[in-house]
Scaffold this motif. Sequence first.
Motif, PDB file in Angstrom:
ATOM      1  N   PHE A 106      -1.976  -2.073  -4.365  1.00  0.00           N
ATOM      2  CA  PHE A 106      -1.029  -1.175  -5.020  1.00  0.00           C
ATOM      3  C   PHE A 106      -1.811  -0.002  -5.602  1.00  0.00           C
ATOM      4  O   PHE A 106      -2.677  -0.173  -6.463  1.00  0.00           O
ATOM      5  CB  PHE A 106      -0.254  -1.914  -6.112  1.00  0.00           C
ATOM      6  N   ARG A 107      -1.492   1.186  -5.156  1.00  0.00           N
ATOM      7  CA  ARG A 107      -2.342   2.351  -5.418  1.00  0.00           C
ATOM      8  C   ARG A 107      -2.432   2.742  -6.884  1.00  0.00           C
ATOM      9  O   ARG A 107      -3.430   3.298  -7.318  1.00  0.00           O
ATOM     10  CB  ARG A 107      -1.846   3.542  -4.590  1.00  0.00           C
ATOM     11  N   ASP A 108      -1.389   2.465  -7.660  1.00  0.00           N
ATOM     12  CA  ASP A 108      -1.374   2.843  -9.076  1.00  0.00           C
ATOM     13  C   ASP A 108      -1.039   1.588  -9.879  1.00  0.00           C
ATOM     14  O   ASP A 108       0.090   1.388 -10.306  1.00  0.00           O
ATOM     15  CB  ASP A 108      -0.338   3.943  -9.309  1.00  0.00           C
ATOM     16  N   SER A 109      -2.031   0.713 -10.050  1.00  0.00           N
ATOM     17  CA  SER A 109      -1.747  -0.608 -10.604  1.00  0.00           C
ATOM     18  C   SER A 109      -2.551  -0.902 -11.863  1.00  0.00           C
ATOM     19  O   SER A 109      -3.634  -0.347 -12.090  1.00  0.00           O
ATOM     20  CB  SER A 109      -2.023  -1.697  -9.565  1.00  0.00           C
ATOM     21  N   ARG A 110      -1.984  -1.780 -12.677  1.00  0.00           N
ATOM     22  CA  ARG A 110      -2.649  -2.368 -13.841  1.00  0.00           C
ATOM     23  C   ARG A 110      -2.541  -3.877 -13.660  1.00  0.00           C
ATOM     24  O   ARG A 110      -1.512  -4.379 -13.203  1.00  0.00           O
ATOM     25  CB  ARG A 110      -1.972  -1.981 -15.160  1.00  0.00           C
ATOM     26  N   LEU A 111      -3.566  -4.613 -14.059  1.00  0.00           N
ATOM     27  CA  LEU A 111      -3.610  -6.059 -13.827  1.00  0.00           C
ATOM     28  C   LEU A 111      -3.721  -6.817 -15.146  1.00  0.00           C
ATOM     29  O   LEU A 111      -4.602  -6.533 -15.957  1.00  0.00           O
ATOM     30  CB  LEU A 111      -4.797  -6.410 -12.923  1.00  0.00           C
ATOM     31  N   LEU A 112      -2.811  -7.767 -15.341  1.00  0.00           N
ATOM     32  CA  LEU A 112      -2.862  -8.676 -16.485  1.00  0.00           C
ATOM     33  C   LEU A 112      -3.080 -10.086 -15.953  1.00  0.00           C
ATOM     34  O   LEU A 112      -2.275 -10.583 -15.157  1.00  0.00           O
ATOM     35  CB  LEU A 112      -1.551  -8.623 -17.282  1.00  0.00           C
ATOM     36  N   THR A 113      -4.166 -10.725 -16.341  1.00  0.00           N
ATOM     37  CA  THR A 113      -4.421 -12.105 -15.943  1.00  0.00           C
ATOM     38  C   THR A 113      -4.319 -12.996 -17.170  1.00  0.00           C
ATOM     39  O   THR A 113      -4.886 -12.696 -18.218  1.00  0.00           O
ATOM     40  CB  THR A 113      -5.808 -12.261 -15.300  1.00  0.00           C
ATOM     41  N   LEU A 114      -3.596 -14.098 -17.018  1.00  0.00           N
ATOM     42  CA  LEU A 114      -3.382 -15.045 -18.106  1.00  0.00           C
ATOM     43  C   LEU A 114      -3.957 -16.393 -17.668  1.00  0.00           C
ATOM     44  O   LEU A 114      -3.321 -17.119 -16.904  1.00  0.00           O
ATOM     45  CB  LEU A 114      -1.886 -15.169 -18.415  1.00  0.00           C
ATOM     46  N   LEU A 124       2.621  -2.961 -12.504  1.00  0.00           N
ATOM     47  CA  LEU A 124       1.979  -3.922 -13.398  1.00  0.00           C
ATOM     48  C   LEU A 124       1.960  -5.274 -12.703  1.00  0.00           C
ATOM     49  O   LEU A 124       3.006  -5.792 -12.306  1.00  0.00           O
ATOM     50  CB  LEU A 124       2.740  -4.022 -14.721  1.00  0.00           C
ATOM     51  N   LEU A 125       0.772  -5.840 -12.533  1.00  0.00           N
ATOM     52  CA  LEU A 125       0.591  -7.126 -11.869  1.00  0.00           C
ATOM     53  C   LEU A 125       0.257  -8.185 -12.903  1.00  0.00           C
ATOM     54  O   LEU A 125      -0.624  -7.980 -13.745  1.00  0.00           O
ATOM     55  CB  LEU A 125      -0.533  -7.037 -10.842  1.00  0.00           C
ATOM     56  N   VAL A 126       0.947  -9.326 -12.843  1.00  0.00           N
ATOM     57  CA  VAL A 126       0.717 -10.423 -13.788  1.00  0.00           C
ATOM     58  C   VAL A 126       0.421 -11.687 -12.988  1.00  0.00           C
ATOM     59  O   VAL A 126       1.248 -12.120 -12.176  1.00  0.00           O
ATOM     60  CB  VAL A 126       1.933 -10.649 -14.706  1.00  0.00           C
ATOM     61  N   TYR A 127      -0.755 -12.269 -13.208  1.00  0.00           N
ATOM     62  CA  TYR A 127      -1.162 -13.488 -12.497  1.00  0.00           C
ATOM     63  C   TYR A 127      -1.593 -14.551 -13.492  1.00  0.00           C
ATOM     64  O   TYR A 127      -2.218 -14.251 -14.506  1.00  0.00           O
ATOM     65  CB  TYR A 127      -2.319 -13.187 -11.542  1.00  0.00           C
ATOM     66  N   GLY A 128      -1.258 -15.814 -13.172  1.00  0.00           N
ATOM     67  CA  GLY A 128      -1.630 -16.940 -14.009  1.00  0.00           C
ATOM     68  C   GLY A 128      -2.790 -17.718 -13.423  1.00  0.00           C
ATOM     69  O   GLY A 128      -2.828 -18.000 -12.221  1.00  0.00           O
ATOM     70  N   GLY A 129      -3.747 -18.085 -14.287  1.00  0.00           N
ATOM     71  CA  GLY A 129      -4.924 -18.810 -13.831  1.00  0.00           C
ATOM     72  C   GLY A 129      -4.643 -20.231 -13.397  1.00  0.00           C
ATOM     73  O   GLY A 129      -5.436 -20.836 -12.675  1.00  0.00           O
ATOM     74  N   ARG A 130      -3.489 -20.791 -13.815  1.00  0.00           N
ATOM     75  CA  ARG A 130      -3.124 -22.157 -13.444  1.00  0.00           C
ATOM     76  C   ARG A 130      -1.953 -22.181 -12.465  1.00  0.00           C
ATOM     77  O   ARG A 130      -1.252 -23.189 -12.363  1.00  0.00           O
ATOM     78  CB  ARG A 130      -2.778 -22.964 -14.696  1.00  0.00           C
ATOM     79  N   ASP A 131      -1.768 -21.096 -11.753  1.00  0.00           N
ATOM     80  CA  ASP A 131      -0.672 -20.996 -10.790  1.00  0.00           C
ATOM     81  C   ASP A 131      -0.955 -21.914  -9.598  1.00  0.00           C
ATOM     82  O   ASP A 131      -1.974 -21.772  -8.927  1.00  0.00           O
ATOM     83  CB  ASP A 131      -0.517 -19.543 -10.319  1.00  0.00           C
ATOM     84  N   ARG A 132      -0.039 -22.832  -9.318  1.00  0.00           N
ATOM     85  CA  ARG A 132      -0.197 -23.769  -8.211  1.00  0.00           C
ATOM     86  C   ARG A 132       0.527 -23.315  -6.951  1.00  0.00           C
ATOM     87  O   ARG A 132       0.488 -24.001  -5.930  1.00  0.00           O
ATOM     88  CB  ARG A 132       0.305 -25.156  -8.621  1.00  0.00           C
ATOM     89  N   LEU A 133       1.185 -22.175  -7.015  1.00  0.00           N
ATOM     90  CA  LEU A 133       1.947 -21.680  -5.868  1.00  0.00           C
ATOM     91  C   LEU A 133       1.373 -20.389  -5.292  1.00  0.00           C
ATOM     92  O   LEU A 133       1.374 -20.193  -4.078  1.00  0.00           O
ATOM     93  CB  LEU A 133       3.416 -21.478  -6.259  1.00  0.00           C
ATOM     94  N   GLU A 143       3.338  13.936  -7.615  1.00  0.00           N
ATOM     95  CA  GLU A 143       2.297  13.413  -6.739  1.00  0.00           C
ATOM     96  C   GLU A 143       1.653  12.195  -7.384  1.00  0.00           C
ATOM     97  O   GLU A 143       1.257  12.236  -8.546  1.00  0.00           O
ATOM     98  CB  GLU A 143       1.231  14.469  -6.495  1.00  0.00           C
ATOM     99  N   SER A 144       1.570  11.074  -6.652  1.00  0.00           N
ATOM    100  CA  SER A 144       0.998   9.857  -7.204  1.00  0.00           C
ATOM    101  C   SER A 144      -0.521   9.855  -7.095  1.00  0.00           C
ATOM    102  O   SER A 144      -1.069  10.317  -6.099  1.00  0.00           O
ATOM    103  CB  SER A 144       1.578   8.648  -6.452  1.00  0.00           C
ATOM    104  N   GLU A 167       0.818  -1.212   0.000  1.00  0.00           N
ATOM    105  CA  GLU A 167       0.000   0.000   0.000  1.00  0.00           C
ATOM    106  C   GLU A 167       0.852   1.262   0.000  1.00  0.00           C
ATOM    107  O   GLU A 167       0.383   2.335  -0.397  1.00  0.00           O
ATOM    108  CB  GLU A 167      -0.906  -0.004   1.228  1.00  0.00           C
ATOM    109  N   ARG A 168       2.116   1.142   0.416  1.00  0.00           N
ATOM    110  CA  ARG A 168       3.006   2.301   0.463  1.00  0.00           C
ATOM    111  C   ARG A 168       3.751   2.538  -0.848  1.00  0.00           C
ATOM    112  O   ARG A 168       4.401   3.572  -1.023  1.00  0.00           O
ATOM    113  CB  ARG A 168       4.038   2.109   1.590  1.00  0.00           C
ATOM    114  N   VAL A 169       3.683   1.580  -1.771  1.00  0.00           N
ATOM    115  CA  VAL A 169       4.429   1.706  -3.026  1.00  0.00           C
ATOM    116  C   VAL A 169       3.873   2.858  -3.856  1.00  0.00           C
ATOM    117  O   VAL A 169       2.666   2.914  -4.132  1.00  0.00           O
ATOM    118  CB  VAL A 169       4.371   0.389  -3.829  1.00  0.00           C
ATOM    119  N   LEU A 170       4.729   3.759  -4.249  1.00  0.00           N
ATOM    120  CA  LEU A 170       4.342   4.907  -5.061  1.00  0.00           C
ATOM    121  C   LEU A 170       4.466   4.637  -6.557  1.00  0.00           C
ATOM    122  O   LEU A 170       3.789   5.273  -7.361  1.00  0.00           O
ATOM    123  CB  LEU A 170       5.208   6.113  -4.689  1.00  0.00           C
TER     124      LEU A 170
END
Length: 340
Positions: A282-290, A260-269, A336-337, A253-256
């Motif tokens: 994350f206050r200024d984020s974009r999300l990519l789901t695969l 970019l967040l990348v997550y896999g739908g078959r992630d086992r971990l 300013e973020s 939450e403190r990250v300025l």
Amino acid sequence: MSSTELPFVPPADLLSKAAAVRVAEGERLRSVRLPGITLAVRSRPPAREGLPPALYVHGLGGSSQNWSALMPLLDDVTDNEAVDLPGFGDSPPPDDGNYSVTGHARAVIRYLDACGRGPVHLFGNSLGGAIVTRVAAVRPDLVRTLTLVSPALPEIRVQRTAVPTGLLAVPGVASLFTRFTREWTAEQRVRGVMALCYGDPGRVSPEGFRHAVEEMERRLGLPYFWDAMARSARGIVNAYTVGGQHGLWRQAERVLAPTLLVYGGRDRLVGYRMAQRAARAFRDSRLLTLPDAGHVAMMEYPETVATAFREFLADTGKSAAGTDTEGAADGVPANESTGG
């Protein structure tokens, strides 16, 4: 800071039984000596001078080679380096034996401070994602943007398939596992790792599998391999239990930096369900789901991840330009973020 080119054959005192470290075409591997640590750094020549620097940080049991598929795809937009964390890849153990998330983050910060490349576009996968989240929270001056591929951030309900990895943190388990698996071949071990980390292990080419086996054989020859694995796993577990301002979600939450967040739908971990929580944290984020990716999307779908990062750069560049204009008009500081 002193830096030397690494030979293809690692130092005999550490790797007497190991094979040579693989360096892909166009890559350079050098050893950087800093107080308390020596880091192996993998790099590629940028397409042109003056490109902004990027640093890549691998996950538990990985190395800088985990980024060798992605880095060439970004040679024309960033000046790329990937680091082997202490005790992994071709980096020897840290002098103080500290494999905690904070200890690894300190190594990354120490390198960035010494080389003077910051601020950088900072990438992290799994454990590396937790490490660079901490770096971005405590040293925002070192980070332009943050890209997290399946970051190892605390989960209340850990997936059952991730439990064996967590058990490595229990004292004595690593030595028991070593004895239990003594007869396993490098090929068997690699197939197990790929089944755990890839959404579809069939995507790995025969050449890629052969290189992975060679690397596994090399690592098994390291006298500190299991100790580094166990202590780093313990570091993740400990980081999951820390609360207050040092907790990883609080630090997210403190990250300025734009993230970019990348997550896999078959992630086992790392649970796919954590993607939305991360996007909120994350206050200024974009999300990519695969949906078809596993735990190492940058190795499974490097072209898709590279395209997403390019679009992310273009987006953040437009946002920065807009902020400069609006800041001049509204009296808001240009750095300013804003929430994303």
